[in-house]
Design a protein around this motif. Sequence first.
Motif, PDB file in Angstrom:
ATOM      1  N   LYS A  52      -9.167  74.898 -21.475  1.00  0.00           N
ATOM      2  CA  LYS A  52      -9.464  75.340 -22.837  1.00  0.00           C
ATOM      3  C   LYS A  52      -8.775  74.465 -23.888  1.00  0.00           C
ATOM      4  N   LYS A  53      -7.708  73.774 -23.499  1.00  0.00           N
ATOM      5  CA  LYS A  53      -7.060  72.842 -24.414  1.00  0.00           C
ATOM      6  C   LYS A  53      -7.841  71.532 -24.522  1.00  0.00           C
ATOM      7  N   LEU A  54      -8.669  71.239 -23.523  1.00  0.00           N
ATOM      8  CA  LEU A  54      -9.455  70.006 -23.516  1.00  0.00           C
ATOM      9  C   LEU A  54     -10.796  70.168 -24.224  1.00  0.00           C
ATOM     10  N   TYR A  55     -11.287  71.384 -24.320  1.00  0.00           N
ATOM     11  CA  TYR A  55     -12.598  71.610 -24.928  1.00  0.00           C
ATOM     12  C   TYR A  55     -12.724  71.045 -26.344  1.00  0.00           C
ATOM     13  N   PRO A  56     -11.753  71.295 -27.232  1.00  0.00           N
ATOM     14  CA  PRO A  56     -11.912  70.783 -28.613  1.00  0.00           C
ATOM     15  C   PRO A  56     -12.032  69.271 -28.688  1.00  0.00           C
ATOM     16  N   LEU A  57     -11.492  68.549 -27.720  1.00  0.00           N
ATOM     17  CA  LEU A  57     -11.552  67.089 -27.746  1.00  0.00           C
ATOM     18  C   LEU A  57     -12.959  66.569 -27.514  1.00  0.00           C
ATOM     19  N   LEU A  58     -13.826  67.411 -26.937  1.00  0.00           N
ATOM     20  CA  LEU A  58     -15.185  66.979 -26.621  1.00  0.00           C
ATOM     21  C   LEU A  58     -16.242  67.635 -27.480  1.00  0.00           C
ATOM     22  N   SER A  59     -15.848  68.550 -28.336  1.00  0.00           N
ATOM     23  CA  SER A  59     -16.816  69.352 -29.084  1.00  0.00           C
ATOM     24  C   SER A  59     -17.165  68.692 -30.413  1.00  0.00           C
ATOM     25  N   THR A  60     -17.866  67.560 -30.354  1.00  0.00           N
ATOM     26  CA  THR A  60     -18.384  66.943 -31.581  1.00  0.00           C
ATOM     27  C   THR A  60     -19.439  67.837 -32.212  1.00  0.00           C
ATOM     28  N   PHE A  61     -20.274  68.400 -31.360  1.00  0.00           N
ATOM     29  CA  PHE A  61     -21.271  69.372 -31.799  1.00  0.00           C
ATOM     30  C   PHE A  61     -20.898  70.732 -31.226  1.00  0.00           C
ATOM     31  N   ARG A  62     -21.180  71.761 -31.952  1.00  0.00           N
ATOM     32  CA  ARG A  62     -20.762  73.102 -31.562  1.00  0.00           C
ATOM     33  C   ARG A  62     -21.465  73.540 -30.281  1.00  0.00           C
ATOM     34  N   THR A  63     -20.685  73.993 -29.310  1.00  0.00           N
ATOM     35  CA  THR A  63     -21.223  74.494 -28.048  1.00  0.00           C
ATOM     36  C   THR A  63     -20.160  75.348 -27.356  1.00  0.00           C
ATOM     37  N   ASP A  64     -20.592  76.363 -26.642  1.00  0.00           N
ATOM     38  CA  ASP A  64     -19.685  77.263 -25.937  1.00  0.00           C
ATOM     39  C   ASP A  64     -19.456  76.706 -24.530  1.00  0.00           C
ATOM     40  N   LEU A  65     -18.403  75.902 -24.385  1.00  0.00           N
ATOM     41  CA  LEU A  65     -18.168  75.225 -23.115  1.00  0.00           C
ATOM     42  C   LEU A  65     -17.782  76.196 -22.003  1.00  0.00           C
ATOM     43  N   GLU A  66     -17.038  77.233 -22.331  1.00  0.00           N
ATOM     44  CA  GLU A  66     -16.606  78.177 -21.291  1.00  0.00           C
ATOM     45  C   GLU A  66     -17.798  78.912 -20.686  1.00  0.00           C
ATOM     46  N   SER A  67     -18.744  79.320 -21.517  1.00  0.00           N
ATOM     47  CA  SER A  67     -19.941  79.986 -21.000  1.00  0.00           C
ATOM     48  C   SER A  67     -20.777  79.033 -20.167  1.00  0.00           C
ATOM     49  N   ARG A  68     -20.838  77.790 -20.601  1.00  0.00           N
ATOM     50  CA  ARG A  68     -21.606  76.801 -19.847  1.00  0.00           C
ATOM     51  C   ARG A  68     -20.948  76.486 -18.512  1.00  0.00           C
ATOM     52  N   TRP A  70     -19.366  78.491 -16.573  1.00  0.00           N
ATOM     53  CA  TRP A  70     -19.647  79.579 -15.635  1.00  0.00           C
ATOM     54  C   TRP A  70     -21.137  79.917 -15.555  1.00  0.00           C
ATOM     55  N   ASN A  71     -21.985  79.089 -16.204  1.00  0.00           N
ATOM     56  CA  ASN A  71     -23.437  79.301 -16.193  1.00  0.00           C
ATOM     57  C   ASN A  71     -23.816  80.670 -16.734  1.00  0.00           C
ATOM     58  N   ILE A  80     -33.206  72.711 -21.897  1.00  0.00           N
ATOM     59  CA  ILE A  80     -33.605  71.368 -22.337  1.00  0.00           C
ATOM     60  C   ILE A  80     -32.503  70.367 -22.020  1.00  0.00           C
ATOM     61  N   ARG A  81     -31.258  70.784 -22.242  1.00  0.00           N
ATOM     62  CA  ARG A  81     -30.129  69.895 -21.966  1.00  0.00           C
ATOM     63  C   ARG A  81     -30.061  69.541 -20.486  1.00  0.00           C
ATOM     64  N   ASN A  82     -30.214  70.534 -19.631  1.00  0.00           N
ATOM     65  CA  ASN A  82     -30.132  70.288 -18.199  1.00  0.00           C
ATOM     66  C   ASN A  82     -31.279  69.423 -17.692  1.00  0.00           C
ATOM     67  N   ARG A  83     -32.464  69.628 -18.253  1.00  0.00           N
ATOM     68  CA  ARG A  83     -33.625  68.882 -17.783  1.00  0.00           C
ATOM     69  C   ARG A  83     -33.683  67.473 -18.367  1.00  0.00           C
ATOM     70  N   LEU A  84     -33.349  67.316 -19.647  1.00  0.00           N
ATOM     71  CA  LEU A  84     -33.537  66.035 -20.327  1.00  0.00           C
ATOM     72  C   LEU A  84     -32.275  65.187 -20.348  1.00  0.00           C
ATOM     73  N   VAL A  85     -31.204  65.720 -20.955  1.00  0.00           N
ATOM     74  CA  VAL A  85     -29.989  64.923 -21.155  1.00  0.00           C
ATOM     75  C   VAL A  85     -29.350  64.558 -19.830  1.00  0.00           C
ATOM     76  N   PHE A  86     -29.183  65.539 -18.936  1.00  0.00           N
ATOM     77  CA  PHE A  86     -28.525  65.260 -17.659  1.00  0.00           C
ATOM     78  C   PHE A  86     -29.380  64.362 -16.768  1.00  0.00           C
ATOM     79  N   SER A  87     -30.713  64.490 -16.877  1.00  0.00           N
ATOM     80  CA  SER A  87     -31.584  63.604 -16.111  1.00  0.00           C
ATOM     81  C   SER A  87     -31.451  62.165 -16.595  1.00  0.00           C
TER      82      SER A  87
END
Length: 324
Positions: A52-68, A70-71, A80-87
Amino acid sequence: MSLTDTGAQQCALYAMVGLTGFMFGAYFQQESSIRQLFGMIKKDPYLFHHRKKLYPLLSTFRTDLESRLWNRSMCLTDRIRNRLVFSLFDAFSCVFFEKRFEMNSPDLLDLIKYGLPSTDNLYVHKDYVVSQDRSTNAPKWMCEHLKGNYKKLTTGADGDALHLRYNDVYVLSCGATRTCKAFQRGIWRKLEQHVTEMTEKFGSVYVYTGPMYLPSCRLSEDWSLEYQIVDWIPLPMPSHYFKVLIIDPQLAGCSPYMEGYIIDNKNMPTSVSSSTELIDYLCDIAEIERHTGLRFFDGVQTVVRFGKHKYKIDKSSEQPSVLN
């Protein structure tokens, strides 16, 4: 339209295209970094603990990293992110980066979902996580995640099921079973049987087990702690062993809850009266924390309320029954 107006429109178009490309690149960089961080969190217990201390360092755009992590969030944006960006990230990685061979390692999200009691000298095994106490040359605690179909050690000299797991007996005792006298007692077998029943009933139980070092008062009214010589080094003997259960029901309408047990580490002769009822060893989680210095997950309430000879469940929390 004048030449000046045409040049201005082209500049505006170039600026818009450049800004769009910059924003897309920044978003792509954020998502690829987040994905790499998630992969490391699942393997490194220290990153998991400080995530949780590392999350702010990567959050250029707002996103709930903890929820992501744990899916928990699977909205349209996530799909869309999983299908497009990660691909795209996988495609670029295969083209521009050398694909490295990764060794199989356990998923810490499955092992330590409810956190680490401490972060001292952590070792990750495929079946458990253990914290080693170098001052006593023994584990401080070990964490296991038991599921409905887990296998237990059921071998004994008399052929009866002992309900003793290999991990408890050999990891916590460092192979010297004479150190863990509590494991040879019938009450510990009842405790392990209770863990088995809870696992089979609710499908998921997180088990924390470890030693406690409490001095005892003898007839001379002097407080002392028992030691044993191991490899010419005097090491303290555990006076008790604790077990903390976090029952994580895989049933609709049921919430997680905790149970704590403390069993003294000594052989009880048949002539000595000692309780054989598991409920008499039920304790408050705060008592274990106070004696060990460990801190267990504070987001799960202990719903067991116990008195001198009885216990009850807090009905207002609508938790599943604890003991039959």
